[in-house]
Write an enzyme that holds these catalytic residues in place. Structure first.
Site, PDB file in Angstrom:
ATOM      1  CG  ASN A   1       5.421   9.327   0.548  1.00  0.00           C
ATOM      2  OD1 ASN A   1       4.973   7.964   0.702  1.00  0.00           O
ATOM      3  ND2 ASN A   1       6.332   9.223  -0.649  1.00  0.00           N
TER       4      ASN A   1
ATOM      5  CG  ASP B   1       8.018  12.381   2.738  1.00  0.00           C
ATOM      6  OD1 ASP B   1       8.394  11.345   2.483  1.00  0.00           O
ATOM      7  OD2 ASP B   1       7.392  13.228   1.925  1.00  0.00           O
TER       8      ASP B   1
ATOM      9  CG  HIS C   1      -2.429   8.053   3.285  1.00  0.00           C
ATOM     10  ND1 HIS C   1      -1.440   6.891   2.799  1.00  0.00           N
ATOM     11  CD2 HIS C   1      -3.535   7.555   2.748  1.00  0.00           C
ATOM     12  CE1 HIS C   1      -2.169   6.122   2.258  1.00  0.00           C
ATOM     13  NE2 HIS C   1      -3.423   6.358   2.296  1.00  0.00           N
TER      14      HIS C   1
ATOM     15  CB  CYS D   1      -9.784  21.703  22.877  1.00  0.00           C
ATOM     16  SG  CYS D   1      -8.254  22.205  22.425  1.00  0.00           S
TER      17      CYS D   1
ATOM     18  CB  SER E   1       3.792  -2.288  -1.183  1.00  0.00           C
ATOM     19  OG  SER E   1       2.774  -1.908  -0.108  1.00  0.00           O
TER      20      SER E   1
HETATM   21  N1  APR Z   1      13.014   3.131  -5.270  1.00  0.00           N
HETATM   22  C1  APR Z   1      11.806   2.686  -5.820  1.00  0.00           C
HETATM   23  N2  APR Z   1      10.935   1.748  -4.952  1.00  0.00           N
HETATM   24  C2  APR Z   1      11.625   1.521  -3.722  1.00  0.00           C
HETATM   25  C3  APR Z   1      12.655   2.203  -3.214  1.00  0.00           C
HETATM   26  C4  APR Z   1      13.566   2.905  -3.896  1.00  0.00           C
HETATM   27  N3  APR Z   1      14.726   3.570  -3.564  1.00  0.00           N
HETATM   28  N4  APR Z   1      12.775   1.629  -1.894  1.00  0.00           N
HETATM   29  C5  APR Z   1      11.806   1.180  -1.613  1.00  0.00           C
HETATM   30  N5  APR Z   1      11.113   0.753  -2.879  1.00  0.00           N
HETATM   31  C6  APR Z   1       9.698   0.304  -2.790  1.00  0.00           C
HETATM   32  C7  APR Z   1       9.487  -1.225  -2.029  1.00  0.00           C
HETATM   33  O1  APR Z   1      10.065  -2.127  -2.886  1.00  0.00           O
HETATM   34  C8  APR Z   1       7.918  -1.241  -1.831  1.00  0.00           C
HETATM   35  O2  APR Z   1       7.448  -1.767  -2.911  1.00  0.00           O
HETATM   36  O3  APR Z   1       8.645   0.974  -2.400  1.00  0.00           O
HETATM   37  C9  APR Z   1       7.602   0.130  -1.604  1.00  0.00           C
HETATM   38  C10 APR Z   1       7.325   1.049  -0.343  1.00  0.00           C
HETATM   39  O4  APR Z   1       6.110   0.047  -0.049  1.00  0.00           O
HETATM   40  P1  APR Z   1       5.497   0.489   1.430  1.00  0.00           P
HETATM   41  O5  APR Z   1       6.348   0.445   2.537  1.00  0.00           O
HETATM   42  O6  APR Z   1       4.339  -0.663   1.671  1.00  0.00           O
HETATM   43  O7  APR Z   1       4.993   1.783   1.321  1.00  0.00           O
HETATM   44  P2  APR Z   1       3.562   2.573   0.797  1.00  0.00           P
HETATM   45  O8  APR Z   1       3.376   1.717  -0.472  1.00  0.00           O
HETATM   46  O9  APR Z   1       3.883   3.862   0.628  1.00  0.00           O
HETATM   47  O10 APR Z   1       2.559   2.251   1.685  1.00  0.00           O
HETATM   48  C11 APR Z   1       1.368   2.595   1.639  1.00  0.00           C
HETATM   49  O11 APR Z   1       0.642   2.122   3.969  1.00  0.00           O
HETATM   50  O12 APR Z   1       1.348   1.963   6.276  1.00  0.00           O
HETATM   51  C12 APR Z   1       0.519   2.768   5.149  1.00  0.00           C
HETATM   52  O13 APR Z   1      -0.052   4.891   5.335  1.00  0.00           O
HETATM   53  C13 APR Z   1       1.059   4.159   5.199  1.00  0.00           C
HETATM   54  O14 APR Z   1       1.038   5.440   3.049  1.00  0.00           O
HETATM   55  C14 APR Z   1       1.501   4.268   3.569  1.00  0.00           C
HETATM   56  C15 APR Z   1       0.749   3.149   2.775  1.00  0.00           C
END
Ligand code: APR
Length: 249
Positions: free
Chosen positions: A103, A105, A120, A131, A191
């Site tokens: 993340n 953030d 990331h 520049c 994911s």
């Molecule tokens: N608690 C636990 N898990 C959660 C929650 C929650 N409240 N809400 C969502 N999730 C899970 C979803 O089920 C999913 O498996 O978090 C995961 C989020 O997956 P992504 O949206 O693919 O995010 P991420 O894995 O961080 O993506 C990896 O992809 O787009 C690029 O650079 C971006 O860092 C990011 C990378």
């Protein structure tokens, strides 16, 4: 919430000589920042190929800033949630060596975590591709977006890793070192499909670490790499694990 697995995770953390956390967008969803690939995710609204690839930024920065403005607006007002706070608590108890996060953030640091590796990059600084001036992003307001270079007024690029860009070398090296030397890894809200980040829990597993997955759903790690999946929201599961650790200590 599966109390048995909460207990098991607390035991694994207390037994582990070195535990790390590996987090994805899911850990910040309860702070109001949508993840990328769930039903309400950012990539449902913006095609990552068109908005999050470095070539897209070079060819049409104004268009990419439409997505970036959405993201900045959410990130600027987001607060850490109980999951971020729980990880900071584990670090304070001497039970968490580092948080490797995908993340951008800054919520782990805002929650008090001190050893955070931003795989990331982060939105806190922005760079000018013309520049190479670097600008502090933390004082930006919504009305300042899209952010322009104070020197040559080109559109700035946040120092987050776009698709097609390399991982910051120090962050990658330190993350790989941590994942190869840990005895347990909490894999939270990812994911696990974007590489090289997703290789972190795999490397830990290969070195014999216990892989504890916390997610709303199963992922490619589940059943293959993860020792077990605690299904549910990180904002509830992490505090429950911390409470159980306190009880068992
Ligand atoms: N608690 C636990 N898990 C959660 C929650 C929650 N409240 N809400 C969502 N999730 C899970 C979803 O089920 C999913 O498996 O978090 C995961 C989020 O997956 P992504 O949206 O693919 O995010 P991420 O894995 O961080 O993506 C990896 O992809 O787009 C690029 O650079 C971006 O860092 C990011 C990378």
């Amino acid at each position: 919430m599966n109390q048995q697995l909460i207990q098991r995770a607390a035991e694994d953390i207390l037994r582990s000589k070195k535990t790390i956390a590996f987090t994805g967008a899911g850990i910040s969803v309860e702070s109001g920042i949508p993840d990328f690939r769930s039903a309400e995710g950012l990539w449902q609204k913006y095609d990552p190929e068109e908005y999050a690839h470095i070539h897209a930024f070079y060819s049409d920065p104004d268009k990419v800033w439409l997505m970036l403005k959405d993201m900045f607006t959410l990130v600027m007002t987001a607060k850490p949630n109980p999951a971020h706070i729980g990880l900071a608590e584990l670090e304070r108890m001497g039970l968490l060596s580092s948080v490797i996060t995908q993340n951008v953030d800054g919520l782990h640091q805002a929650a008090g975590s001190r050893n955070v590796i931003e795989f990331h990059g982060s939105h806190r600084t922005l760079s000018c591709l013309k520049c190479s001036t670097t600008t502090d992003g933390t004082s930006l307001k919504i009305e300042d977006l899209p952010a322009r270079c104070p020197r040559c007024s080109s559109l700035l690029k946040p120092d987050v890793v776009f698709f097609g860009e390399p991982i910051p070398p120090k962050a990658q090296a330190y993350s790989f070192k941590e994942s190869k030397s840990c005895r347990a890894v909490l894999v939270i809200g990812t994911s696990a499909i974007v590489y090289p980040a997703a290789s972190i829990p795999i490397m830990a597993k290969e070195e014999g670490a216990t892989v504890i997955e916390i997610n709303m759903e199963s992922t490619p790690l589940t059943g293959q790499i993860s020792d077990y999946l605690i299904s549910g929201s990180a904002g509830k599961i992490i505090p429950a694990i911390v409470e159980e650790v306190r009880r068992q200590r």
